[in-house]
Design a protein around this motif. Sequence first.
Motif, PDB file in Angstrom:
ATOM      1  N   PHE A  21       6.400  39.839 115.025  1.00 10.61           N
ATOM      2  CA  PHE A  21       7.146  39.972 116.264  1.00 10.61           C
ATOM      3  C   PHE A  21       6.984  41.377 116.814  1.00 10.61           C
ATOM      4  O   PHE A  21       6.644  42.311 116.090  1.00 10.61           O
ATOM      5  CB  PHE A  21       8.632  39.634 116.064  1.00 10.61           C
ATOM      6  N   LEU A  22       7.216  41.479 118.098  1.00  7.49           N
ATOM      7  CA  LEU A  22       7.207  42.759 118.787  1.00  7.49           C
ATOM      8  C   LEU A  22       8.638  43.051 119.202  1.00  7.49           C
ATOM      9  O   LEU A  22       9.262  42.265 119.915  1.00  7.49           O
ATOM     10  CB  LEU A  22       6.308  42.702 120.027  1.00  7.49           C
ATOM     11  N   GLU A  23       9.185  44.147 118.728  1.00  4.95           N
ATOM     12  CA  GLU A  23      10.578  44.483 119.028  1.00  4.95           C
ATOM     13  C   GLU A  23      10.625  45.576 120.081  1.00  4.95           C
ATOM     14  O   GLU A  23       9.954  46.604 119.969  1.00  4.95           O
ATOM     15  CB  GLU A  23      11.299  44.943 117.761  1.00  4.95           C
ATOM     16  N   LEU A  33      11.022  44.888 128.976  1.00  2.92           N
ATOM     17  CA  LEU A  33       9.776  44.130 129.097  1.00  2.92           C
ATOM     18  C   LEU A  33       9.447  43.955 130.573  1.00  2.92           C
ATOM     19  O   LEU A  33      10.276  43.482 131.354  1.00  2.92           O
ATOM     20  CB  LEU A  33       9.936  42.752 128.436  1.00  2.92           C
ATOM     21  N   ARG A  34       8.242  44.340 130.961  1.00  2.00           N
ATOM     22  CA  ARG A  34       7.867  44.287 132.366  1.00  2.00           C
ATOM     23  C   ARG A  34       6.410  43.814 132.491  1.00  2.00           C
ATOM     24  O   ARG A  34       5.557  44.184 131.699  1.00  2.00           O
ATOM     25  CB  ARG A  34       8.009  45.670 133.002  1.00  2.00           C
ATOM     26  N   PHE A  35       6.165  42.957 133.510  1.00  2.00           N
ATOM     27  CA  PHE A  35       4.814  42.501 133.821  1.00  2.00           C
ATOM     28  C   PHE A  35       4.337  43.226 135.075  1.00  2.00           C
ATOM     29  O   PHE A  35       5.048  43.276 136.077  1.00  2.00           O
ATOM     30  CB  PHE A  35       4.791  40.987 134.063  1.00  2.00           C
ATOM     31  N   SER A  36       3.108  43.757 135.020  1.00  2.00           N
ATOM     32  CA  SER A  36       2.618  44.557 136.148  1.00  2.00           C
ATOM     33  C   SER A  36       2.153  43.693 137.315  1.00  2.00           C
ATOM     34  O   SER A  36       2.202  44.118 138.458  1.00  2.00           O
ATOM     35  CB  SER A  36       1.477  45.470 135.694  1.00  2.00           C
ATOM     36  N   ASN A  37       1.670  42.468 137.048  1.00  2.64           N
ATOM     37  CA  ASN A  37       1.127  41.623 138.119  1.00  2.64           C
ATOM     38  C   ASN A  37       1.854  40.291 138.242  1.00  2.64           C
ATOM     39  O   ASN A  37       1.309  39.337 138.792  1.00  2.64           O
ATOM     40  CB  ASN A  37      -0.372  41.374 137.883  1.00  2.64           C
ATOM     41  N   LEU A  38       3.050  40.216 137.730  1.00  4.48           N
ATOM     42  CA  LEU A  38       3.849  38.995 137.834  1.00  4.48           C
ATOM     43  C   LEU A  38       5.269  39.382 138.201  1.00  4.48           C
ATOM     44  O   LEU A  38       5.938  40.094 137.444  1.00  4.48           O
ATOM     45  CB  LEU A  38       3.829  38.226 136.507  1.00  4.48           C
ATOM     46  N   ASN A  39       5.712  38.967 139.386  1.00  2.00           N
ATOM     47  CA  ASN A  39       7.070  39.282 139.813  1.00  2.00           C
ATOM     48  C   ASN A  39       7.582  38.173 140.716  1.00  2.00           C
ATOM     49  O   ASN A  39       6.927  37.135 140.864  1.00  2.00           O
ATOM     50  CB  ASN A  39       7.125  40.650 140.511  1.00  2.00           C
ATOM     51  N   GLY A  58      18.523  38.082 119.998  1.00  2.00           N
ATOM     52  CA  GLY A  58      17.536  38.643 120.897  1.00  2.00           C
ATOM     53  C   GLY A  58      16.165  38.024 120.765  1.00  2.00           C
ATOM     54  O   GLY A  58      15.217  38.491 121.411  1.00  2.00           O
ATOM     55  N   GLU A  59      16.049  36.985 119.920  1.00  2.00           N
ATOM     56  CA  GLU A  59      14.767  36.302 119.784  1.00  2.00           C
ATOM     57  C   GLU A  59      14.477  35.484 121.042  1.00  2.00           C
ATOM     58  O   GLU A  59      15.359  34.772 121.550  1.00  2.00           O
ATOM     59  CB  GLU A  59      14.792  35.370 118.561  1.00  2.00           C
ATOM     60  N   VAL A  60      13.245  35.590 121.529  1.00  2.00           N
ATOM     61  CA  VAL A  60      12.829  34.790 122.670  1.00  2.00           C
ATOM     62  C   VAL A  60      12.561  33.370 122.192  1.00  2.00           C
ATOM     63  O   VAL A  60      11.799  33.153 121.245  1.00  2.00           O
ATOM     64  CB  VAL A  60      11.571  35.371 123.333  1.00  2.00           C
ATOM     65  N   ILE A  61      13.187  32.393 122.844  1.00  2.00           N
ATOM     66  CA  ILE A  61      13.052  31.001 122.433  1.00  2.00           C
ATOM     67  C   ILE A  61      12.741  30.134 123.653  1.00  2.00           C
ATOM     68  O   ILE A  61      12.995  30.536 124.793  1.00  2.00           O
ATOM     69  CB  ILE A  61      14.348  30.486 121.752  1.00  2.00           C
TER      70      ILE A  61
END
Length: 298
Positions: A21-23, A33-39, A58-61
């Motif tokens: 996992f990435l914490e 957490l941010r997406f540069s080309n998706l908004n 806080g686990e993404v499910i």
Amino acid sequence: IWGDFNQDKLKFNVNKTNNSFLEINGFGTSSGLRFSNLNNSNVAQQNTGKVLSVDSNGEVILVNSSGASNAVLANSVYTIGLATGNLTAIQNNCNAIVNNTTVFLNDAINTAIANGYKKIYIQEGVYLVNNSVNIIGKFGIHIEGSGYGTIIKPANGMNINTPIINVSDASYYTIIKNMSFESDDINSGAKVATCIRLGAQCDKNTFENLMIGRQTGGTFVKSMKPIFIDLPTGEADFNTFQNISFKKCLGGIYIKATGGIFNSNLFNNISFDKPRVGIEFEGNGANDNVFSNLKLQT
């Protein structure tokens, strides 16, 4: 950690049996957490019935978006804005942004309807469509512009026989209001024959506060059936057309009931500015319709 940077790939714990996992340590209301080309200006894809959420750790499910979530969508307003002009300050509240080159108004509206939205608001601006806004077999779709400043035109390459808005195949309680249509673009030369088409088995729909034709410029829009009741078969009853202005438009309302039935519909407060034909009938299937407060300028 495994990376293939030539292929833009980064993986964790590859070919291992333990979970990886990435914490990210978020702060306040920010997830970190941010997406540069998706908004929120991207056109949403068709709803799969699944969404990402987080549990108490806080686990993404992955969870289902059906049931109550669909009801929320149906009652939420899906807002569409324009990528150009001076609307930047309010675009943050848009669900979709139209740029009239790769994303057209019909793309944004059809995606919203496919994803379960029933209330759609179009901000002020000049929008192009390259295919129909399709309301087919739907109940209670409500599309509203900001007034006559919401202008809809065909894009280059659009088939002349393709309507801008197509309401057909058992659609009920549709509302189209507060917007303008130009069936041909004086600048690009793109043109279509019909702005609004109403097809078979469509009852109790409302079309109101519309301007059809040319707002500026000296030439007339040449369409002879900008509002087209198209009933070679089937039936359409109890629909309402009111507060509609045809300006610099050679045609008006074309009612084709050659094999179908068009009964008990209301046309109120309709104005025509120097038309060649204001209201035209084809066939004998239109009966018991009410026309009131018609205005004609010759």
